[in-house]
Every structure is written in C-alpha cells, then in structure tokens.
Scaffold this motif. Structure first.
Motif, PDB file in Angstrom:
ATOM      1  N   UNK A  14       0.846  -1.197   0.000  1.00  0.00           N
ATOM      2  CA  UNK A  14       0.000   0.000   0.000  1.00  0.00           C
ATOM      3  C   UNK A  14       0.881   1.246   0.000  1.00  0.00           C
ATOM      4  N   UNK A  15       1.958   1.207   0.782  1.00  0.00           N
ATOM      5  CA  UNK A  15       2.886   2.337   0.822  1.00  0.00           C
ATOM      6  C   UNK A  15       3.550   2.520  -0.548  1.00  0.00           C
ATOM      7  N   UNK A  16       4.034   1.434  -1.108  1.00  0.00           N
ATOM      8  CA  UNK A  16       4.734   1.529  -2.393  1.00  0.00           C
ATOM      9  C   UNK A  16       3.812   2.080  -3.484  1.00  0.00           C
ATOM     10  N   UNK A  17       2.597   1.624  -3.475  1.00  0.00           N
ATOM     11  CA  UNK A  17       1.625   2.135  -4.453  1.00  0.00           C
ATOM     12  C   UNK A  17       1.473   3.639  -4.337  1.00  0.00           C
ATOM     13  N   UNK A  18       1.545   4.119  -3.095  1.00  0.00           N
ATOM     14  CA  UNK A  18       1.339   5.544  -2.831  1.00  0.00           C
ATOM     15  C   UNK A  18       2.558   6.385  -3.199  1.00  0.00           C
ATOM     16  N   UNK A  19       3.668   5.713  -3.501  1.00  0.00           N
ATOM     17  CA  UNK A  19       4.914   6.433  -3.763  1.00  0.00           C
ATOM     18  C   UNK A  19       5.243   6.568  -5.237  1.00  0.00           C
ATOM     19  N   UNK A  20       4.348   6.116  -6.100  1.00  0.00           N
ATOM     20  CA  UNK A  20       4.634   6.265  -7.533  1.00  0.00           C
ATOM     21  C   UNK A  20       3.329   6.516  -8.270  1.00  0.00           C
ATOM     22  N   UNK A  21       3.464   7.247  -9.386  1.00  0.00           N
ATOM     23  CA  UNK A  21       2.298   7.511 -10.223  1.00  0.00           C
ATOM     24  C   UNK A  21       2.484   6.848 -11.584  1.00  0.00           C
ATOM     25  N   UNK A  22       3.398   5.885 -11.620  1.00  0.00           N
ATOM     26  CA  UNK A  22       3.614   5.103 -12.844  1.00  0.00           C
ATOM     27  C   UNK A  22       2.314   4.378 -13.215  1.00  0.00           C
ATOM     28  N   UNK A  23       1.549   4.028 -12.174  1.00  0.00           N
ATOM     29  CA  UNK A  23       0.306   3.284 -12.421  1.00  0.00           C
ATOM     30  C   UNK A  23      -0.878   4.215 -12.715  1.00  0.00           C
ATOM     31  N   UNK A  24      -0.698   5.533 -12.575  1.00  0.00           N
ATOM     32  CA  UNK A  24      -1.864   6.433 -12.693  1.00  0.00           C
ATOM     33  C   UNK A  24      -2.491   6.382 -14.074  1.00  0.00           C
ATOM     34  N   UNK A  25      -1.656   6.385 -15.086  1.00  0.00           N
ATOM     35  CA  UNK A  25      -2.198   6.344 -16.438  1.00  0.00           C
ATOM     36  C   UNK A  25      -3.037   5.097 -16.683  1.00  0.00           C
ATOM     37  N   UNK A  26      -2.474   3.908 -16.461  1.00  0.00           N
ATOM     38  CA  UNK A  26      -3.275   2.712 -16.720  1.00  0.00           C
ATOM     39  C   UNK A  26      -4.479   2.546 -15.788  1.00  0.00           C
ATOM     40  N   UNK A  27      -4.373   3.054 -14.553  1.00  0.00           N
ATOM     41  CA  UNK A  27      -5.324   2.588 -13.537  1.00  0.00           C
ATOM     42  C   UNK A  27      -6.269   3.645 -12.987  1.00  0.00           C
ATOM     43  N   UNK A  46       1.923  17.600  -2.083  1.00  0.00           N
ATOM     44  CA  UNK A  46       1.692  16.239  -1.619  1.00  0.00           C
ATOM     45  C   UNK A  46       2.797  15.900  -0.631  1.00  0.00           C
ATOM     46  N   UNK A  47       2.400  15.601   0.583  1.00  0.00           N
ATOM     47  CA  UNK A  47       3.403  15.331   1.596  1.00  0.00           C
ATOM     48  C   UNK A  47       3.203  13.974   2.243  1.00  0.00           C
ATOM     49  N   UNK A  48       4.314  13.382   2.583  1.00  0.00           N
ATOM     50  CA  UNK A  48       4.294  12.121   3.307  1.00  0.00           C
ATOM     51  C   UNK A  48       4.875  12.413   4.686  1.00  0.00           C
ATOM     52  N   UNK A  49       4.022  12.465   5.707  1.00  0.00           N
ATOM     53  CA  UNK A  49       4.537  12.711   7.052  1.00  0.00           C
ATOM     54  C   UNK A  49       5.247  11.476   7.584  1.00  0.00           C
ATOM     55  N   UNK A  50       4.819  10.318   7.118  1.00  0.00           N
ATOM     56  CA  UNK A  50       5.499   9.053   7.382  1.00  0.00           C
ATOM     57  C   UNK A  50       5.016   8.114   6.283  1.00  0.00           C
ATOM     58  N   UNK A  51       5.624   6.931   6.164  1.00  0.00           N
ATOM     59  CA  UNK A  51       5.127   6.028   5.108  1.00  0.00           C
ATOM     60  C   UNK A  51       3.633   5.740   5.260  1.00  0.00           C
ATOM     61  N   UNK A  52       3.125   5.893   6.484  1.00  0.00           N
ATOM     62  CA  UNK A  52       1.733   5.531   6.745  1.00  0.00           C
ATOM     63  C   UNK A  52       0.782   6.731   6.712  1.00  0.00           C
ATOM     64  N   UNK A  53       1.309   7.955   6.631  1.00  0.00           N
ATOM     65  CA  UNK A  53       0.450   9.139   6.696  1.00  0.00           C
ATOM     66  C   UNK A  53       0.736  10.081   5.542  1.00  0.00           C
ATOM     67  N   UNK A  54      -0.272  10.359   4.753  1.00  0.00           N
ATOM     68  CA  UNK A  54      -0.105  11.249   3.608  1.00  0.00           C
ATOM     69  C   UNK A  54      -1.049  12.430   3.720  1.00  0.00           C
ATOM     70  N   UNK A  55      -0.605  13.557   3.151  1.00  0.00           N
ATOM     71  CA  UNK A  55      -1.397  14.773   3.169  1.00  0.00           C
ATOM     72  C   UNK A  55      -1.302  15.404   1.784  1.00  0.00           C
ATOM     73  N   UNK A  56      -2.451  15.716   1.207  1.00  0.00           N
ATOM     74  CA  UNK A  56      -2.492  16.442  -0.062  1.00  0.00           C
ATOM     75  C   UNK A  56      -3.179  17.776   0.198  1.00  0.00           C
ATOM     76  N   UNK A  57      -2.492  18.852  -0.142  1.00  0.00           N
ATOM     77  CA  UNK A  57      -3.037  20.198   0.073  1.00  0.00           C
ATOM     78  C   UNK A  57      -3.379  20.828  -1.269  1.00  0.00           C
ATOM     79  N   UNK A  58      -4.662  21.043  -1.504  1.00  0.00           N
ATOM     80  CA  UNK A  58      -5.120  21.741  -2.700  1.00  0.00           C
ATOM     81  C   UNK A  58      -5.561  23.136  -2.291  1.00  0.00           C
ATOM     82  N   UNK A  59      -5.747  24.057  -3.231  1.00  0.00           N
ATOM     83  CA  UNK A  59      -6.108  25.424  -2.835  1.00  0.00           C
ATOM     84  C   UNK A  59      -7.355  25.494  -1.952  1.00  0.00           C
TER      85      UNK A  59
END
Lengths: 407, 407, 407
Positions: free
Chosen positions: B195-208, B300-313
């Motif tokens: 789950x962490x690894x998936x969150x660390x790349x957008x290589x899969x964004x196009x296909x998925x 897009x911030x990763x406070x730890x491998x288990x915690x992510x934060x996305x800040x939009x306007x």
C-alpha cells in the motif's frame, strides 16, 4: 463433600483479595490447550434434562472440543451417551441436533447400532466378522435429579463430589420431575475464565443489569453477600412459617468450596421484599416446584465453574459455559418448570425467562469488552473489591489447580 | 530536519534503482510481527483533526494492533488520549466509535474517570483506597496545525522531526482552522508495504486511475517528477504574482528525506494547465483555505510512510494506512475544508472527494492483485523504472532501518 | 504403462484389507504441507478441455495452492499456460476467471505481454531495457485428447505414464472433438484424502446415493467389483454385436495400478440391464460420442487420485479434487458431449448432469461428516470391507509414496 472442601465458608475476610489475572491467562493459545485438557479430565458437564428425551429413541447431541456425543434414551428407558463416531470409517452418525430414532444408522455405509450402542448390522461384512468388537465408544454419563451429566475424561471423576454439593436443593425442588420450558444459546467472544468470573460477582449488576435489578428491588449495588445476611435474618421467621427442621437446613450461609478437581458455591438469597419469585414484576410465573413456597428466596449454585443452577420457587435456570477457543465461549441456558405444568396455561415461557435471558445477554457484551481491553498493552491487573471475593477465590483455585498441575 | 536527512533531494539518478522486494517481505508472519513492533516504537500516527471533537466531552476511538485509544477533549479544551482500558478489570470503557460524554464511565462495574483520565469514583472501594494510583493509562498525543497525532511507543519519538517536514505548508493552508467535510474507510487485503509503495509512484496512474487523470489533464503517463519541473518553471511567474519571499519558499523541488526513524517526502506540482484545484472538472469545489489561491498547484506530503497529506487550494486530503495483519491494511481518509465553510452552500462533500476517493479505491484493487501475484512461486523481484524512484528509496530505507534494526 | 504397475489387477484377495488411516493423517497441518509439496512435484492436473478456449485470445484461470495460471490459446492456435504474475511488480495480470483478450496487459502499470508470454511493452522503460528477459513464467502444459493438463512441478513428471493409462478409452470416445456442456464447482470441508477415498468405493452408494442407484438399477449394494463381472459376462455378446478386435480390448477387467508417482484405476462396468446410458431413466441424453453405442456400459477411470473421468456412450464427466487446506478440498466437475451437438436441441445440460451432479453433492456431505467424526478422540481406524479394496490400495500407496518419501 466435607473433606474435599478447603474452606467451606467464604471467610477470607482479612486476607487481601488480590488482583485480577494478567493478560496472558486470557490470550495464550498454549495455556488454553492445557486448560482444555484439564477441564476434559476433571469435569462433569450438565448437558440437559431427561425430560428432553422422554421417549425411547429420543436423542440430542452435545459438543465439546472436537467431540460430538449422542445422548439417547434406549428401549429399556435408560439414558446412554455414545461418541458420535461410526466404528467403520469414523463418520458422524447423527447429523441433526436431536430427534427420534429407532436405531443409530450411519449415513455413510449404513452400519447400524442399537440404542445401547451395540453394532447390529455391518452390510457385506465377512461371515466371521465379530460385531461385538465394534460397539459405539461410550461416554461417561450420569443422570442426577433429572440432570444429564457427561464426562469426557478417560477415567471419570467422582460424581458425588461434583454434584453432591447441591443435591439436597435439587431434591427439594423436585427437579427430577421438572420439564424444560425454554432453551437459549449464544456465543461469547471472550475467554472462558472471563465468563466464569463475571458469573461469580454481582458488583456489575447495578451498572449493567437493569432488568435483573428490577426483579431484585432491594439489591445492594454490588454487594451480594448482603443477600445472605438478609436470608439469615429472615431465617427465623421463615422457618417458623415453614415445616421445621427440614427447611431450616435450606438457610445455610453462602458457601464457596473447592477441591483439587472442582470449584463450587451455594448461596441462598432473598430476591426482594414482597416478592414471590424472580420475575420482572416479582409475581409468580409458573406453578410451585417441589416443596417450595412463593417466599421470594432463591438458591444459586455452582456445580462447577462451568455449570450454574438457579432455583426459584416456581422455575429453575441451568446455564453452562463451554470453552470453544481461547477467545470464544458458548453459553447455553435452559429453564425448568414443574413437570405437570402446561405451556400457555400454567406458564408463559417468555415470562419464565424474562429476567435471566437478558441478563445473560448483557453479560455477553460485558465480558467481550473486558476481553478486548485486557488484550491492550495498557492492561494491568486491577484490585478486587470486597464483593468480588468469589472471583478472587476462583482465580486462586485456578492458579493452584489448573495452571500448576497443568504445567 | 536538516541533519536528519540523508539525501534531501531525490538525486539517485545515476544509481541503479534496483528491484522490488522478494516474496517473504510481503507474506512472512514473523517479520510482520517485528515490523509492527518497530512501527509502534518509532512512528507517530495522524488519527484525526481537532474539529472532530470541538466540544468538551467529544471523543473518538482510534485502534492500532490490539490497542484502542480514547481521544477526548476535556473541559479545559485540551485534547487527551487515554488507553481504552479500565483500571479495575480491564474492560473497554468506550464502546462506540465516538460521541459526547461527561465522564468516562466503565460499563462493567461503573468505575468513572474524569475526561483527563483521573479516577473519580470506584463504587464500594475501601475507605483507604488510593484513587490517584488508578488513572487511565495515557497515550502520547500531540496536536499540530489541527492534526491529532498519537504514538504507541514506550518513549515517544521526536515529534518535530516527524511533522516538521511539512509544518510550513500546513500553516500556509491554515489547517488548524479547517474542518472535516467527509471521512471514508476501507480494508485492503494486502501487506502494508504494498500500500505504501503504491502511494509512492504515479507510474500506475495512467493505466489505472481514469478520474485522477481527468483531474490532472497534463499528467505525463507515469512521470510524476515532471510535475516538479513544471512547478519550477511556473515558479517565477507565480512568485511575482504572489507576496514575495514567503511564497517563494513554497516552490521547492520534490524532496525525499529519511532518518533512522522516518521516511518523508514533499512534492509541489501543477495539477494541470488552466485548472483551479484537484476536482473532476478542474473548477473550485470549496472556499480558498489559508493563504492559497486557485492556482492549480498542490502539495503532496508524506509525514510518514503511513500518513499522507495532499493540500489543494480549496481542500486537503489526509489519508492513513494502518497495518492490521501481514495481508491486511486499513485505509482511512478524511477531507478538510475551510472551517467557516457551510456544507451544501459553500461546498458539496461529494464533489470535494470526487477525485481522491475513487483513486484510493482503485488503489485497493491494484495492491490486492499485487499481493496475490507476489505470493506465487513464479514471482521474482522486477526492475524499478525511473518514475518509481521513491519506491526504490522507500524499500532501501525499510531494509536498512526496519529489517536490520529489527533483527 | 506395463512396467510401472506393481499389480495390474486387483488381486489382493487373500491379503487382509487393513484398516482406515488414523486421525493424524486427516488433521495434521505439517503433514498437509508435505503432501501438498509432494502433489505439486509429482502430479499432473486435468484443468479443462480445449473447447473452452476455442478462439485465439480465449483464456481461463486455474488456481492451485497460491498459484494462478492463465491458460490461453494464442494466435497460432497453441494452448499456453503462464503464471499469472507480472514480471514488473508481481501483480496478477488477469483478474477475471476467463474471457477473450488480444494481449495480456497488467492492470497495474500496463506492462503488456503477447499471448505466448513474451513481453511486448514496458512503458517508460529505459532505452537499453532487454524485454526478452521478462517473459511470463511458463507453467507446464499438455493437451491430450482435448484435455488440458498442468503441472506445477519444477521438473514436469512424465506425462505418458500419467494419462496413458486411459488414452485408448479417450480416443475411442473421440474426446478431442467433444465440447463442454456444463461446469459445476463446490467446496468440501474435509481433507483431500477423505474425498479421494470416497471416490474409490461404492460401498456407500446404496445407503447414500438415491439418484445414482436409480440410474444403476442393478447395483449390488456396495459391491462394485460385481459390475466388472457383469461386464465380463456381457462381453461375448457385446463384442459379437460390435466390430471385433478393437472393441474387445475395451472389456478388460478393472485395473488398479500404481507407480511411485501416481495411482490409477480403470473399470468397465454395465450401468444396468436395458439401459442406454447413465441417466435418471436410463435413456440417451445426447448424441453418441466417438465409436460408442448405447450399450449401457461405462468406463470409469482415475487418471490420478485427484482426477477422475467417467465415459458414458453419449457424455463424459471429468471431475477434479483440489486440496485447499488440511480440512478443505474443492471439487470441480465438467460434462462433455459430442462437439457437434447443439444445446437445447441435441441435449439438455440439466439431463446430462442429472445423475452425477447430485451424487457429487451427496458425497460432499458424507465426507464432511467423516471429517468431523474422525477428529473425535473416540475415532479408531475401522476395518475395510471387500468392496473397499481400492481404498485400501490407495491408503497403502499413499503411506508408501507420499508419507515415507515426504519425510
């Protein structure tokens, strides 16, 4: 009974009550395996009442650990218990929880047994096949005051020291001629000892059991031993109103007794002032049983940590705890009324069970929450309060006899 | 923060990226137990936002491993965290996932605690009972820019080096005065590292991720680092349009940083040309937060491998991964908007979450398929592609700090 | 075939048949793990019929242990089997149980493979990336008389000695040009050996299989070997009615054969007098297959303990047992008819499966009851009866080759 008791009365007064058990006792798989083996070798289990199987061929199944036992009345009227395992290829023979049968016939290859367990037919067996070598394996069974008891031990433990503790009370209630009004069963996601401990104190009754407290209007919050005092103070008046010496024996104080193989208690308590029996409104819910009167007094007995009996003037409750895994315990309860009473006329089964059934279901939630909390790293054994003295006694008995001997 | 970073910028360019981890890291029970112990001792967990418990007595529960923690605001306005374990017999005290309470009263025997965890009443306790010895066990808690963070460690890890990485961005967003618009939770049948690894790349964004790609119209298939380049090239214009030095600090390049106790990253990226925020049609979905503008840039911030934060306007997403077993991980996400915004008028919660919620659910399916495939005997570690450099960094950090130190 | 057989005919007559296996063989987790490893290295598995994937790009998945295999026909018409594991990050590539595809494209990062397993595209891979190193891992596959067989062994076991036993019968039936009329799958809560043993005797048919006994009106209760005698006695007449030498070879006696890697049997039996095929009323349910006649004779073959084939004049049944855990086994069955037959006109699939499908479902209940009973402490191995001689043979083969060699 006498010599097996280490302390007949609960007089650990000045001793510290100690603390609850540590986490490992409620969560360790290996320890649970040892406990189960110990319980298997040392316990009798109340599994039903003979009124359930009144006719020859009537049977029910009882399950413990990986065992299934057929409890069946034979044509001579005897109650037999057979392991539910065909001697040919091991199949379960009975697959329904109960019913009426002429013979015990395996559904797999049609080996057929008489109700006493002897092999009657083995289709296509050779001429010289010795059928006497292939009777169903017997399970230890005793019927006492109508209660059917099983033991899964290799050598059955002494039966009298198991049930003798409460025999007189069962006889006074004429339990032998009672009949089952209702059964109820549910699973609890908690270790069996949490279920037992919950059953040994009424400290939680005030906060947790609204209906029970309605039925016991004078309940001193969490102080069940006061019930006994009340019973004692009521004793003289009641004995005078009664028939003399016989009844006076009923009003002994609460007892907690234990041997190396079992843990008992017996309590006589007043349900409440101006109350006839344990019911939602305190009024009678069924005809009187045995030699009782609607005197608002009840007997609560523990035949073993896993088997409890409550005797009210007009009905009785028997409830059993069966460990299923380290974190799972089944509760089965059945309510008994006078054998000649007619459902719908003499009693309403929903009224007979209206106090104790919700109480058991509330206990299920309580102990499930205790199991969850105890598994936290933050759990520390906590102090027992005076009204939890039976719990403290049980824990000490458990540590001494099950844990130490099991090692 | 500075000295704790081993490489602040992601410049492992010429180094080989290596290969994915071998099967055992995703399926071994013993290793998982060690990982869980490591995470417990070294991590802080973002568990909510203080707007969830605005009133004294409001609380929610957070669960990790076998722990349950009550996060509650007391009458002084402070946020406390107590292990949800009664000091008497260990019962869970709160059994709902959240609510409003005056005191923390155990449902079992009615021991009652103040909101700060001190024992107030223990019914029928002896006269000399010292209540000060039986406060609820405290859990480490910090509130930072409105985010409530817990640690289950015996000695809490340094908090600043955990969250300081993204503090400036949280402040610019005025996250402290935000409020929760929506929460969502689901279980993933996969090891937490997948789950962490998936969150660390957008290589899969196009296909998925169809919706995500609609919201990010210029997304170069699988090349998130180009976003940063775009952000850089936009920098001058944006800085001039902004307020000077303060904002210019925002546009630092993507950073990936790690210490022996944590793994971070921070990325500023253009969502898309002519886009205001991350939404299905690129238009605003809520009022501006803090000092932001509808500039189509997100952090897009990763406070730890288990915690992510996305800040939009105009909204933020906080999402957490909680390991539950070697093959199960829970994902919980919450969406934040400006604290003064009114639901139904200023924003529609379904529009606020319309991009990220389906994206997380698509990720669930992707990693579940990866878990299944990796458990095959035919699985062999495969090569990382350039756009998976953060995954490669994470794997190396994990091997060095969790696996080796855990031994 | 000849030399691999230790005893071709079942002539253990004067030898004692012995007893059923003891409890541990049906419940021990460690032993189960060893068995699974043995089966994996030594067995072929019939997984389907090539008519299921008639078109290029048609595929289905087969699962065994933690493996998933894509069985797919390529553009050259060949049937390939690939482990369903992407060479990039291990994801399952196909997530449906079957369908039609142009290429095998991973849903995670869109790596795309040709139907023969070669990597076609790896998006954003470096210029010098050698795609030839990343073909899908192949699984051993053979197609024989239309039956698709897989092996998960590192080195595939000899295929001819696996299927050669029944090749002539499959050819006579023209199984290669058959098509699947129906599939059925269900889970059995029992150890795989109980499922196998059940399949090796008809001692239970009388008591347990009402429909089967209707279809086999002359069935001697629990004495399948008499079928063979019947087949023999009918032989002369039938051979004379037939075409001579070729057919006469069909009527060999029942055989049970085993090598160190496999256990076979083959039985020719009369379904019943005045019966055309195995159906509820004995009448034909589909067009004749191959060179058969509606002669009421069937061939029952065991290609391995886990794969059975029943050949009737107008339809065939193939059914497989797949161990899933020590106490769980899946059964999958498919029914084959003549390839040119049209559903709804030439046959009705519910009539084709009307005898064997309920029989398999009845077997499920029988073996589940056997599993439960065998786990009791009261279980003791019981005596095999003459009609269980194949079971006895299987047990001895299992003990010698799987248990001993597995140690």
């Amino acid at each position: 009974m006498p010599e097996m008791l280490e302390n007949e009365a609960n007089d650990s007064g000045s001793d510290p009550l100690g603390q609850s058990l540590s986490q490992t006792f409620y969560s360790d798989e290996t320890l649970y395996g040892r406990e189960l083996a110990w319980l298997r070798e040392n316990m009798w289990f109340v599994v039903g009442h003979e009124s359930q199987i009144a006719l020859p061929g009537e049977y029910f199944l009882y399950e413990f650990d990986r065992e299934s036992v057929i409890v069946v009345r034979d044509h001579a009227g005897r109650i037999n218990a057979h392991y539910n395992v065909c001697r040919h290829h091991g199949s379960r023979i009975c697959t329904q929880t109960g019913g009426l049968l002429r013979t015990l016939t395996c559904p797999y290859h049609a080996w057929s047994y008489d109700l006493d367990g002897t092999l009657r037919t083995a289709p296509f067996a050779p001429e010289d096949f010795d059928k006497t070598q292939y009777s169903l394996a017997p399970c230890h069974v005793r019927v006492h005051c109508g209660l059917i008891c099983l033991s899964f031990a290799q050598v059955a433990p002494d039966f009298d020291s198991y049930i003798g503790f409460i025999t007189r009370e069962l006889q006074l209630q004429d339990l032998q001629r009672a009949k089952i009004a209702k059964r109820s069963m549910f699973s609890v996601d908690a270790n069996w000892k949490l279920v037992v401990e919950n059953n040994l104190e009424c400290y939680h009754c005030g906060p947790a059991h609204r209906t029970y407290c309605t039925a016991h209007p004078g309940i001193p919050l969490g102080r069940p031993e006061e019930y006994v005092t009340q019973a004692r103070s009521d004793r003289v008046r009641r004995v005078r109103a009664g028939a003399g010496t016989e009844e006076s024996r009923q009003f002994r104080p609460a007892m907690v007794g234990h041997s190396s193989r079992n843990f008992h208690y017996l309590v006589r308590q007043v349900i409440g002032k101006d109350v006839e029996t344990e019911s939602v409104d305190g009024r009678r819910v069924a005809p009187l049983m045995g030699r009782s009167t609607y005197d608002g007094v009840q007997t609560m007995g523990l035949a073993s940590p896993l088997n409890s009996i409550v005797l009210n003037p007009d009905h009785a409750v028997v409830y059993n705890f069966t460990p299923r895994s380290v974190r799972k315990t089944d509760i089965e309860a059945f309510w008994l009324v006078k054998g000649t009473a007619t459902a719908g006329i003499d009693y309403d089964e929903s009224k007979v069970s209206a106090v104790f059934e919700p109480t058991l279901k509330e206990d299920k939630i309580l102990v499930e929450n205790a199991q969850l909390g105890i598994e936290s790293s933050a759990y520390r054994p906590g102090p027992y309060i005076e009204s939890e003295s039976f719990v403290s006694e049980f824990d000490r008995w458990y540590l001494r006899h099950i844990v130490n001997k099991g090692v």
